[in-house]
Design an enzyme around this catalytic site. Structure first.
Site, PDB file in Angstrom:
ATOM      1  N   SER A   1       0.782  -1.238   0.004  1.00  0.00           N
ATOM      2  CA  SER A   1      -0.165  -0.449  -0.263  1.00  0.00           C
ATOM      3  C   SER A   1       1.022   1.617  -0.107  1.00  0.00           C
ATOM      4  O   SER A   1       0.170   2.233   0.186  1.00  0.00           O
ATOM      5  CB  SER A   1      -0.756  -0.184   1.425  1.00  0.00           C
ATOM      6  OG  SER A   1      -0.317   0.024   2.718  1.00  0.00           O
ATOM      7  N   LYS A   2       2.229   0.868  -0.074  1.00  0.00           N
ATOM      8  CA  LYS A   2       2.749   2.498   0.053  1.00  0.00           C
ATOM      9  C   LYS A   2       2.752   3.089  -1.355  1.00  0.00           C
ATOM     10  O   LYS A   2       2.841   2.209  -1.943  1.00  0.00           O
ATOM     11  CB  LYS A   2       4.579   2.211   0.731  1.00  0.00           C
ATOM     12  CG  LYS A   2       4.616   1.513   1.949  1.00  0.00           C
ATOM     13  CD  LYS A   2       3.437   1.970   3.105  1.00  0.00           C
ATOM     14  CE  LYS A   2       4.105   1.115   4.204  1.00  0.00           C
ATOM     15  NZ  LYS A   2       3.303   1.715   5.820  1.00  0.00           N
TER      16      LYS A   2
END
Length: 368
Positions: A189-190
């Site tokens: 998700s980064k």
């Protein structure tokens, strides 16, 4: 007609856009079979060094491991103190406690949600070994001020926890190259993510880089010869291949994140229900999360849920309130902003493929 459910983070569209490159790079690893420390590992490190301007990049198995290895390389030991913020993901304090050191929490700025540099000096003691500012939500903290405080007090290292800010700028420099050590995460998700766990450490100090490279392979200087205590902290070759593919269009994704964040801020201007996070002059945010602040959080979350719009809270319980850290941490001064934000923040869908129509729908529900 029921509106489509939005993705909080749309990795499926990203993969569709990058499918040919991702598949090709993964197939190349499958063909050569070097799943641990294969050639893609060093290739990625070299490209990340070039991107950040750092002299050294050491890829590791996660963002948490990056912080842990950094502290180990600095020689942090039981009884030492490390100053940081309680308004962050647990990993920031976890690595300090794992080494037997004491997390020392200072308050954050209410408008940026980042550590308040003006509160750090009062927390320093003769046991202070490091300061870990967290670049929360995609924007760095006041790194120049923090570095100056550390330098003034002698042998205090500054480790930027840049798990959420890879790609952001601070005064013309890249996040991860604004302190002694920078640590980031490639969690999916980064802003720059892989398809599992991964991370990287950055430094311009050759001795620290050598130590961290050895620590990530069980403290090994050469095969079966161990000069220091280490961990199994390597980033595997397949995950490096994925990040190499994503780097091909990362500049475009960063531009999109900044544009989408700016548009959210513009659309929410004048909305009395929520406040947006302030981005300081001379900095950019890559908006790992687009987080807003509201004293009506529960009401607004219920409204968004009814409209099939996903949300998240980053983070609902500050670290000094976590049961595992009772008696293991020290609080310096007042943490009123930390506790206020923990009660009031929530995050809206944010990713480079978010459309203007979807943004208008989200903001329309908040205004409704």
């Amino acid at each position: 007609m029921t509106a489509k459910r939005l993705d909080f983070i749309d990795l499926k569209t990203q993969y569709a856009e990058l499918k040919q490159s991702v598949d090709s790079r993964i197939q190349k690893v499958l063909d050569h079979g070097q799943y641990i420390m294969g050639p893609e590992v060093r290739e990625l490190e070299e490209k990340l060094e070039a991107y950040t301007g750092s002299a050294h990049c050491i890829t590791v198995s996660s963002g948490t491991e990056a912080l842990l290895i950094a502290l180990m390389a600095l020689g942090v030991k039981p009884g030492d103190e490390v100053i940081t913020t309680a308004f962050t993901f647990i990993a920031t304090a976890e690595v300090i406690a794992l080494l037997g050191a004491v997390p020392v929490f200072v308050d954050v700025e209410r408008d940026t949600c980042n550590i308040d540099a003006t509160k750090i000096e009062a927390a320093i003691t003769d046991r202070t070994r490091a300061i870990i500012p967290v670049s929360l939500y995609g924007q760095t903290a006041d790194m120049d001020a923090i570095n100056e405080i550390a330098a003034r007090h002698g042998n205090i290292a500054v480790i930027e926890d840049a798990a959420q800010s890879f790609g952001a700028d601070y005064q013309g420099r890249k996040s991860c190259n604004v302190s002694h050590i920078g640590c980031t995460s490639f969690f999916p998700s980064k802003p720059l993510g892989c398809y599992g766990d991964g991370g990287a450490i950055f430094t311009n100090d050759g001795d620290l880089a050598k130590a961290m490279r050895e620590i990530r392979v069980h403290g090994q200087e050469r095969r079966y010869y161990h000069t220091r205590i280490g961990v199994g902290g390597r980033m595997d070759t397949l995950q490096c291949a994925v990040v190499l593919s994503k780097l091909e269009r990362f500049d475009w994704e960063v531009e999109r994140r900044i544009a989408i964040g700016d548009r959210y801020v513009s659309l929410l201007e004048g909305n009395n229900a929520v406040k947006t996070v302030t981005v300081r002059p001379g900095r950019t945010s890559v908006w790992a999360q687009f987080t807003v602040i509201s004293e009506r959080r529960e009401e607004l979350l219920a409204t968004l849920k009814a409209a099939d719009i996903p949300t998240a809270i980053h983070y609902p319980t500050p670290l000094h309130r976590q049961p595992a850290y009772d008696g293991l941490c020290r609080v310096s001064g007042d943490l009123s902003n930390t506790e206020y934000l923990a009660d009031c923040v929530f995050s809206l869908p944010m990713h480079p493929y978010l459309t203007e129509a979807d943004q208008e729908r989200i903001v329309g529900v908040l205004k409704g």
